[in-house]
Design a protein around this motif. Structure first.
Motif, PDB file in Angstrom:
ATOM      1  N   ARG A   1      24.440  47.032  69.351  1.00 35.92           N
ATOM      2  CA  ARG A   1      23.872  47.563  68.115  1.00 35.92           C
ATOM      3  C   ARG A   1      22.416  47.150  67.912  1.00 35.92           C
ATOM      4  O   ARG A   1      21.685  47.764  67.130  1.00 35.92           O
ATOM      5  N   ASP A   2      21.973  46.095  68.640  1.00 35.03           N
ATOM      6  CA  ASP A   2      20.593  45.629  68.501  1.00 35.03           C
ATOM      7  C   ASP A   2      19.709  46.055  69.666  1.00 35.03           C
ATOM      8  O   ASP A   2      18.549  45.634  69.750  1.00 35.03           O
TER       9      ASP A   2
ATOM     10  N   ARG B   1      19.281  48.264  57.384  1.00 37.50           N
ATOM     11  CA  ARG B   1      18.536  47.056  57.778  1.00 37.50           C
ATOM     12  C   ARG B   1      17.021  47.248  57.707  1.00 37.50           C
ATOM     13  O   ARG B   1      16.251  46.365  58.101  1.00 37.50           O
TER      14      ARG B   1
ATOM     15  N   GLN C   1      26.554  56.595  62.411  1.00 37.44           N
ATOM     16  CA  GLN C   1      26.735  55.171  62.116  1.00 37.44           C
ATOM     17  C   GLN C   1      25.526  54.372  62.580  1.00 37.44           C
ATOM     18  O   GLN C   1      25.073  53.454  61.886  1.00 37.44           O
ATOM     19  N   TRP C   2      25.012  54.697  63.760  1.00 37.05           N
ATOM     20  CA  TRP C   2      23.833  53.993  64.290  1.00 37.05           C
ATOM     21  C   TRP C   2      22.637  54.194  63.367  1.00 37.05           C
ATOM     22  O   TRP C   2      21.923  53.233  63.050  1.00 37.05           O
TER      23      TRP C   2
ATOM     24  N   THR D   1      22.665  54.995  60.146  1.00 38.39           N
ATOM     25  CA  THR D   1      22.916  54.331  58.864  1.00 38.39           C
ATOM     26  C   THR D   1      22.652  52.837  58.975  1.00 38.39           C
ATOM     27  O   THR D   1      22.022  52.223  58.093  1.00 38.39           O
ATOM     28  N   ASP D   2      23.120  52.240  60.054  1.00 35.00           N
ATOM     29  CA  ASP D   2      22.915  50.800  60.270  1.00 35.00           C
ATOM     30  C   ASP D   2      21.437  50.454  60.303  1.00 35.00           C
ATOM     31  O   ASP D   2      21.000  49.475  59.678  1.00 35.00           O
ATOM     32  N   LYS D   3      20.641  51.246  61.013  1.00 36.07           N
ATOM     33  CA  LYS D   3      19.212  50.948  61.118  1.00 36.07           C
ATOM     34  C   LYS D   3      18.520  51.163  59.770  1.00 36.07           C
ATOM     35  O   LYS D   3      17.602  50.416  59.401  1.00 36.07           O
TER      36      LYS D   3
ATOM     37  N   GLU E   1      28.656  49.493  67.265  1.00 36.26           N
ATOM     38  CA  GLU E   1      29.108  48.612  66.192  1.00 36.26           C
ATOM     39  C   GLU E   1      28.950  47.124  66.479  1.00 36.26           C
ATOM     40  O   GLU E   1      28.829  46.320  65.548  1.00 36.26           O
TER      41      GLU E   1
END
Length: 522
Positions: free
Chosen positions: A204-205, A253, A245-246, A248-250, A199
């Protein structure tokens, strides 16, 4: 930069000599002159380290490396990184302990400060388990990985441990307790390490995250025959699925990403992947000798990581941890620890061959050592896991390898009738297979498990500014040497030195400045 051809030639001669156990004068002269030739050819590489690969053999002390060398090729053999042109020693003590743990030492290596035992990503103003102290912004330490991201480079890590474990965690997390890997173990208001990875920035990056630790990332992890859950690992209870979650985030973006769970998926990840997340076990990955087809090796993961990170033309920072070296030593299983050491050595060899020493700095070191010793006077060429002796004290042989401290399995004493009296005597190691991966060598002191050692560890370096590793250094010096070589963090704007003249010029300017200061004082 060193000459690869000379290194290969030396390894050939060394290996050839070891196979026939040569002892003649010409052999020793050949070894000596070849090593001198390499030393005379060694030149400083003053380029910028566009890429940095930091290998950390967890628990891989000097005796572990020596035993691995002997086991693989004999006393005169050289492991891949032992041919690197620059070598030093690191003092491993932490801010509060003479003998350190992996969290504090990893913080030193990648954060540039010495931290308290069992804390990570925070400075020594944070006591162990003090949640509130760890939340202070001024106590947090920014890692080499964070500096690499700020510089526009890719970053990531490979580990045979849980991805939330003590060595990788200081790259992205700030915690006063290394075991706060998931919510079940973490008190409010602190945030568990797994959530920080997925998170928060910088985790996260990260472009590459490869290892184990599914239990801390998803709720209700299932125990399977080849992948059991572990009581040592934290089990997530808040219902969060951090892997989803990981992803979904990618996706939100619009990034090119791939999540993988086994060797086949890892090797077949799309070539255009910019973000690779691989979780291959509920807890730690299995030992190399127990590894099954679905579990990738440290070599497999290192290769996949470099392929992803090389897509960034600005460069990258990669940390690779051989964590099962430490796990085996904790259990007193020297054969397994050496096998894991050699697995990481193959990963170093692969990384060196996949990169260019002109622009890639490779550093190989350890976070701490273990109390493993190499004993007695075995013959050259003997099995390092064999026995030597007998002892004039009790008439029994003893293993070449032993430990200072060990778990219950290392207490190799038994009751026997001696001269009509029931006495406790040392077990004869010839009754056991001392070469077994599961054999636990004898230890001087029996504890719940083997403890870490407090001695210095070696550091080997190749590539731009590898010569900065040249002495007996504080462990956190590694952070500064890498930062300088790669122009990261406080050294992001340092001028580029292209030749030896610039070094001499700097020395002259520095001397003039000191003289002017002295004259001013006078």
């Amino acid at each position: 930069m060193h000459d690869r051809r000379v290194v290969v030639l030396l390894v050939f001669f060394v290996t050839l000599g070891q196979c026939v156990l040569r002892k003649d004068r010409a052999y020793w002269e050949e070894l000596g002159t070849n090593e001198l030739d390499i030393a005379l050819r060694t030149k400083y590489n003053l380029g910028v380290a566009k890429n940095v690969i930091l290998f950390i053999g967890d628990g891989m002390g000097p005796n572990t490396i020596t035993a691995a060398r002997i086991h693989k090729g004999g006393e005169s053999y050289k492991l891949s990184y032992e041919t690197f042109p620059h070598v030093g020693l690191l003092k491993t003590y932490s801010a509060d302990k003479m003998v350190p743990d992996s969290a504090s030492t990893a913080t030193a290596l990648m954060g540039g400060i010495k931290a308290n035992d069992k804390t990570l990503g925070v400075d020594a103003s944070v006591p162990h388990r003090d949640c509130n102290a760890s939340l202070r912004p001024e106590a947090k330490v920014e890692s080499l990985a964070a500096h690499a991201l700020r510089a526009g480079r890719s970053t990531g890590f490979v580990t045979t441990m849980r991805v939330t474990h003590a060595t990788p965690a200081p790259m992205y997390a700030y915690s006063p307790e290394r075991n706060w890997e998931c919510d079940a173990a973490t008190p409010a208001p602190c945030k568990d390490i797994a959530r920080q990875l997925v998170e928060d920035w910088p985790g996260r990056d990260f472009n590459v995250i490869l290892g184990g630790g599914r239990q801390s990332l998803i709720p209700n992890a299932t125990s399977l025959e080849n992948d059991p859950t572990s009581a040592w690992a934290c089990s997530r209870q808040d219902g969060r699925n951090l892997i989803e979650q990981w992803q979904t985030d990618k996706g939100v973006r619009n990034l090119s990403y791939c999540f993988v769970e086994n060797t086949n998926e890892l090797k077949n990840a799309p070539a255009n992947t910019d973000y690779l997340f691989g979780v291959f076990s509920n807890a730690h990955l299995p030992y190399e000798f127990q590894r099954h087809a679905e579990s990738p090796s440290i070599v497999d993961m290192t290769e996949a990581a470099i392929k992803v990170l090389q897509r960034n033309e600005k460069g990258y920072f990669l940390m690779v941890e051989g964590g099962n070296i430490d796990m085996a030593h904790h259990r007193g299983r020297a054969r397994t620890a050496i096998d894991e050491t050699l697995a990481m050595e193959e990963a170093v060899r692969l990384a060196y061959n996949m990169t260019d020493p002109e622009d890639t700095l490779i550093v190989v070191t350890s976070d701490h050592m273990h109390s493993m010793t190499i004993n007695g006077h075995p013959e050259r060429g003997d099995n390092i896991f064999g026995t030597v002796g007998p002892s004039r004290y009790d008439g029994l042989n003893y293993t070449t390898i032993a430990y200072g401290t060990g778990g219950p399995g290392s207490r190799q004493f038994e009751a026997q009738m001696v001269n009509g009296t029931n006495e406790v005597v040392r077990r004869d190691p010839s009754q056991d297979d001392t070469t077994s991966f599961m054999y636990e060598q004898i230890a001087a002191i029996t504890l719940e498990e083997n403890k870490h050692g407090g001695g210095d560890v070696a550091v080997y370096a190749s590539g731009p500014y590898a010569h900065l590793f040249h002495n007996i250094h504080e462990q956190h010096y590694t952070y500064y040497a890498i930062s300088y070589a790669a122009r990261l963090g406080r050294y992001a704007d340092r001028p580029t030195e292209n030749n030896a003249f610039s070094i001499q010029a700097n020395i002259i300017l520095s001397s003039v400045s000191m003289l002017l200061v002295a004259l001013t004082v006078l």
